[in-house]
Design a protein around this motif. Structure first.
Motif, mmCIF file in Angstrom:
data_model
loop_
_atom_site.group_PDB
_atom_site.id
_atom_site.type_symbol
_atom_site.label_atom_id
_atom_site.label_comp_id
_atom_site.label_asym_id
_atom_site.label_seq_id
_atom_site.Cartn_x
_atom_site.Cartn_y
_atom_site.Cartn_z
ATOM 1 N N ARG A 153 -0.677 -2.516 -7.241
ATOM 2 C CA ARG A 153 0.253 -1.468 -7.666
ATOM 3 C C ARG A 153 1.383 -2.096 -8.472
ATOM 4 O O ARG A 153 2.006 -3.073 -8.033
ATOM 5 C CB ARG A 153 0.817 -0.732 -6.456
ATOM 6 N N PHE A 154 1.631 -1.545 -9.664
ATOM 7 C CA PHE A 154 2.726 -1.994 -10.518
ATOM 8 C C PHE A 154 2.720 -3.511 -10.712
ATOM 9 O O PHE A 154 3.718 -4.193 -10.493
ATOM 10 C CB PHE A 154 4.076 -1.538 -9.957
ATOM 11 N N ALA A 155 1.570 -4.045 -11.126
ATOM 12 C CA ALA A 155 1.409 -5.465 -11.461
ATOM 13 C C ALA A 155 1.630 -6.386 -10.265
ATOM 14 O O ALA A 155 1.867 -7.578 -10.444
ATOM 15 C CB ALA A 155 2.341 -5.861 -12.605
ATOM 16 N N ARG A 156 1.537 -5.847 -9.068
ATOM 17 C CA ARG A 156 1.624 -6.665 -7.858
ATOM 18 C C ARG A 156 0.404 -6.401 -6.987
ATOM 19 O O ARG A 156 -0.138 -5.288 -6.970
ATOM 20 C CB ARG A 156 2.882 -6.342 -7.036
ATOM 21 N N LEU A 157 -0.007 -7.420 -6.257
ATOM 22 C CA LEU A 157 -1.030 -7.242 -5.242
ATOM 23 C C LEU A 157 -0.340 -6.864 -3.939
ATOM 24 O O LEU A 157 0.703 -7.438 -3.597
ATOM 25 C CB LEU A 157 -1.828 -8.537 -5.072
ATOM 26 N N CYS A 158 -0.888 -5.906 -3.222
ATOM 27 C CA CYS A 158 -0.261 -5.403 -1.999
ATOM 28 C C CYS A 158 -1.236 -5.528 -0.838
ATOM 29 O O CYS A 158 -2.435 -5.265 -1.001
ATOM 30 C CB CYS A 158 0.155 -3.942 -2.156
ATOM 31 N N VAL A 159 -0.710 -5.909 0.321
ATOM 32 C CA VAL A 159 -1.556 -6.051 1.508
ATOM 33 C C VAL A 159 -0.880 -5.429 2.717
ATOM 34 O O VAL A 159 0.346 -5.260 2.746
ATOM 35 C CB VAL A 159 -1.881 -7.539 1.812
ATOM 36 N N ALA A 160 -1.701 -5.086 3.691
ATOM 37 C CA ALA A 160 -1.201 -4.570 4.972
ATOM 38 C C ALA A 160 -2.193 -4.964 6.047
ATOM 39 O O ALA A 160 -3.346 -5.276 5.764
ATOM 40 C CB ALA A 160 -1.018 -3.058 4.920
ATOM 41 N N TYR A 169 4.204 -7.127 -0.742
ATOM 42 C CA TYR A 169 3.873 -7.205 -2.164
ATOM 43 C C TYR A 169 3.926 -8.662 -2.612
ATOM 44 O O TYR A 169 4.819 -9.422 -2.221
ATOM 45 C CB TYR A 169 4.894 -6.421 -2.995
ATOM 46 N N SER A 170 2.984 -9.038 -3.465
ATOM 47 C CA SER A 170 3.018 -10.382 -4.053
ATOM 48 C C SER A 170 4.075 -10.441 -5.139
ATOM 49 O O SER A 170 4.682 -9.425 -5.521
ATOM 50 C CB SER A 170 1.647 -10.716 -4.645
ATOM 51 N N ALA A 171 4.283 -11.632 -5.675
ATOM 52 C CA ALA A 171 5.141 -11.766 -6.850
ATOM 53 C C ALA A 171 4.496 -11.023 -8.017
ATOM 54 O O ALA A 171 3.275 -10.836 -8.068
ATOM 55 C CB ALA A 171 5.329 -13.241 -7.185
ATOM 56 N N THR A 172 5.303 -10.588 -8.963
ATOM 57 C CA THR A 172 4.795 -9.831 -10.101
ATOM 58 C C THR A 172 3.768 -10.654 -10.878
ATOM 59 O O THR A 172 4.033 -11.776 -11.298
ATOM 60 C CB THR A 172 5.952 -9.426 -11.028
ATOM 61 N N GLY A 173 2.582 -10.081 -11.020
ATOM 62 C CA GLY A 173 1.538 -10.725 -11.805
ATOM 63 C C GLY A 173 0.907 -11.939 -11.168
ATOM 64 O O GLY A 173 0.138 -12.657 -11.821
ATOM 65 N N ASP A 174 1.163 -12.188 -9.882
ATOM 66 C CA ASP A 174 0.658 -13.407 -9.236
ATOM 67 C C ASP A 174 0.233 -13.083 -7.805
ATOM 68 O O ASP A 174 1.070 -12.955 -6.912
ATOM 69 C CB ASP A 174 1.742 -14.491 -9.247
ATOM 70 N N GLY A 175 -1.058 -12.990 -7.580
ATOM 71 C CA GLY A 175 -1.558 -12.659 -6.258
ATOM 72 C C GLY A 175 -1.553 -13.826 -5.294
ATOM 73 O O GLY A 175 -1.906 -13.654 -4.119
ATOM 74 N N SER A 186 11.341 -10.397 -9.143
ATOM 75 C CA SER A 186 9.904 -10.529 -9.408
ATOM 76 C C SER A 186 9.179 -11.305 -8.323
ATOM 77 O O SER A 186 7.960 -11.452 -8.370
ATOM 78 C CB SER A 186 9.686 -11.228 -10.753
ATOM 79 N N SER A 187 9.912 -11.789 -7.326
ATOM 80 C CA SER A 187 9.285 -12.543 -6.233
ATOM 81 C C SER A 187 8.603 -11.579 -5.262
ATOM 82 O O SER A 187 8.637 -10.359 -5.431
ATOM 83 C CB SER A 187 10.333 -13.370 -5.491
ATOM 84 N N GLY A 188 7.983 -12.113 -4.219
ATOM 85 C CA GLY A 188 7.333 -11.284 -3.214
ATOM 86 C C GLY A 188 8.311 -10.329 -2.543
ATOM 87 O O GLY A 188 9.506 -10.629 -2.404
ATOM 88 N N GLN A 189 7.812 -9.182 -2.136
ATOM 89 C CA GLN A 189 8.644 -8.167 -1.491
ATOM 90 C C GLN A 189 7.889 -7.586 -0.301
ATOM 91 O O GLN A 189 6.673 -7.761 -0.165
ATOM 92 C CB GLN A 189 8.982 -7.030 -2.470
ATOM 93 N N TRP A 190 8.603 -6.902 0.580
ATOM 94 C CA TRP A 190 7.954 -6.205 1.684
ATOM 95 C C TRP A 190 8.756 -4.969 2.037
ATOM 96 O O TRP A 190 9.953 -4.865 1.728
ATOM 97 C CB TRP A 190 7.788 -7.108 2.906
ATOM 98 N N ILE A 191 8.082 -4.016 2.667
ATOM 99 C CA ILE A 191 8.751 -2.798 3.104
ATOM 100 C C ILE A 191 8.069 -2.322 4.378
ATOM 101 O O ILE A 191 6.840 -2.353 4.485
ATOM 102 C CB ILE A 191 8.719 -1.711 2.002
ATOM 103 N N ASP A 192 8.860 -1.933 5.377
ATOM 104 C CA ASP A 192 8.330 -1.393 6.629
ATOM 105 C C ASP A 192 8.232 0.124 6.524
ATOM 106 O O ASP A 192 9.174 0.788 6.075
ATOM 107 C CB ASP A 192 9.214 -1.782 7.809
ATOM 108 N N ILE A 193 7.115 0.657 6.961
ATOM 109 C CA ILE A 193 6.849 2.094 6.868
ATOM 110 C C ILE A 193 7.004 2.719 8.245
ATOM 111 O O ILE A 193 6.259 2.398 9.173
ATOM 112 C CB ILE A 193 5.426 2.356 6.336
ATOM 113 N N GLY A 194 8.002 3.603 8.371
ATOM 114 C CA GLY A 194 8.199 4.302 9.649
ATOM 115 C C GLY A 194 8.519 3.359 10.788
ATOM 116 O O GLY A 194 7.997 3.525 11.893
ATOM 117 N N TYR A 195 9.367 2.405 10.534
ATOM 118 C CA TYR A 195 9.705 1.418 11.566
ATOM 119 C C TYR A 195 10.282 2.121 12.803
ATOM 120 O O TYR A 195 11.166 2.957 12.704
ATOM 121 C CB TYR A 195 10.718 0.416 11.024
#
Length: 452
Positions: A153-160, A169-175, A186-195
């Motif tokens: 999604r949006f030039a990032r690889l996402c995992v759960a 989320y991975s860094a932009t353009g780099d899995g 542009s570095s890796g990111q994360w978000i908690d869903i319904g924590y």
């Protein structure tokens, strides 16, 4: 006086079957274009007529262990097979033995995504990637989070990981880069869903530009935003949905369809407040989805507009829902189906350690006969019904017989021709059914009746 002069006859025609199966009403209460039973026929693509499902070939390829799942990417013609002992195989052509290219890091059924000219594989442990342009190029990303869900999604690889709240989320353009840096957007990111909602992520599905995140407590969240991290926002859009099963949701057409303990439901975009609406789908066959439900699984044959639903522990049985038409039928295979996937020009079925082709030119399941069956709407009247004649017409690639059952009267009709028979049968409720082991397309059944 002759009976034919005393009783005025009428014709009941069964020629439009676009309503599909309806198991939620009594047989005499369904619509004229609906069926009580429709087995091993389906609506393929945008066609409004029923056609017989194809049969299964002899095993085209046999692997060293049982198949756990298969993956096919149409853009690169990449076909991967994953076995229960963790093997990863590449199938170049079905008439050659698969090549083992590596082993899974995890033990769960893999989910794959294409990103930056690679196939990324999540199986419950470290993320892996496969460079389809190079041989023996399976690599393990030791810096990635452990995961069993992957998408881009949006030039990032996402995992759960099923059982957690977090999407990473991975860094932009780099899995391969997952480290976070507060000073680098542009570095890796994360978000908690319904924590803190006491639920865990079980599925993620894209809808328009947003992500729909399903949790095992019945809640569904919407993750909105664009490539800018500051624009990300999470909204709860549904509660108490009873969504069930790992990867219970799938994008289908312009909507997301997901399995619940109460049947199939949808998420769709809307112009109303909240922009996402939930709804029910497949109400006419809900009982088939809910009765005996156990780890349901979805398979999407996109070019055929067919969503195949395996609702129970019986891997021989599926529901074939045509989402372009909104109607369904049922399928019964002679072998347990582990996975099914469309390639460029074929439909491949995995069962045990074998791969089979599902083809319209094959009339059986690897030598086992296929039972095609249709049961029509029951006809009742305030008086007894006299059945005077039955007229059938069907198409088939080869000669065969249709077994017509009218109450306790049974007669064979041609599978590739038209025939009319006369009778003098009296009944309080007319029940009509056709079955055959010859693949056929029914044009019509016309019954001439009169009230006694």
């Amino acid at each position: 006086m002759r009976r034919t002069a005393k009783h005025n006859a009428a014709q009941i025609a069964f020629s439009d079957f676009t309503g599909g199966i309806n198991v939620m009403s009594d047989g005499d209460m369904i619509a004229q274009n609906e069926l009580q039973v429709c087995q091993n026929l389906w609506f393929a693509g945008f066609q409004r007529s029923l056609s017989p499902r194809g049969g299964l070939s002899k095993p085209m390829t046999t692997l060293d262990a049982e198949v756990m799942s298969v993956y096919y990417d149409v853009d690169t013609n990449t076909f991967l097979v994953f076995t229960i002992d963790g093997g990863i195989y590449r199938v170049v052509t079905l008439d050659k033995a698969p090549e083992k290219i590596g082993s899974l890091t995890g033990t769960r059924r893999p989910i794959c995504a294409k990103f930056k000219d690679r196939i990324w594989i999540a199986s419950g442990d470290y993320l892996q990637s496969y460079d389809y342009a190079a041989k023996d190029s399976i690599s393990t990303i030791l810096g990635s989070p452990k995961c069993d869900i992957v998408f881009q999604r949006f030039a990032r690889l996402c995992v759960a990981m099923t059982g957690s709240d977090r999407i990473t989320y991975s860094a932009t353009g780099d899995g391969e880069t997952w480290e976070t840096d507060d000073n680098d957007a542009s570095s890796g990111q994360w978000i908690d869903i319904g924590y803190g909602d006491s639920g865990d992520v079980i599925a993620v599905a894209p809808l328009a530009t947003d992500l729909m995140i399903f949790k095992n407590n019945g809640m569904i969240y919407q993750l909105t935003g664009d490539a800018e991290v500051s624009s990300w926002a999470v909204y709860r859009i549904a509660t108490e949905t009873d969504a069930v099963g790992r990867q219970c949701a799938m994008p289908v057409g312009n909507d997301v369809i997901f399995v619940t303990r109460g049947g199939l439901r949808t998420l769709a975009t809307t112009m109303d407040y909240g922009n996402i609406a939930t709804g029910d789908v497949g109400e006419k066959f809900t009982a088939l989805v809910t009765q005996g439900q156990y780890e349901p699984r979805l398979f999407n044959l996109r070019r055929r507009k067919l969503l195949l639903i395996r609702p129970t522990a019986d891997w021989h049985y599926m529901i074939a829902f045509n989402y372009a038409l909104g109607s369904a039928t049922t399928l019964q295979f002679a072998i347990p189906v582990t996975d099914i996937v469309e390639t460029l020009d074929k439909v491949i079925v995995a069962s045990g350690s074998d791969l089979y082709e599902l083809s319209d030119t094959i009339g059986d399941d690897n030598g086992q006969p296929i039972l095609f069956r249709m049961k029509f709407k029951d006809t009742v009247s305030t008086e007894k019904i006299i059945t005077r004649a039955v007229d059938t017409e069907a198409d088939a690639l080869s000669a065969g017989k249709l077994h017509l059952k009218l109450d306790n009267i049974e007669v064979d009709m041609p599978a590739n021709d038209r025939r009319k028979i006369r009778c003098n049968h009296t009944t309080p409720k007319m029940e009509l059914e056709i079955s055959s082991t010859t693949p056929f397309s029914l044009k019509h059944v016309i019954v001439e009746v009169a009230d006694l």
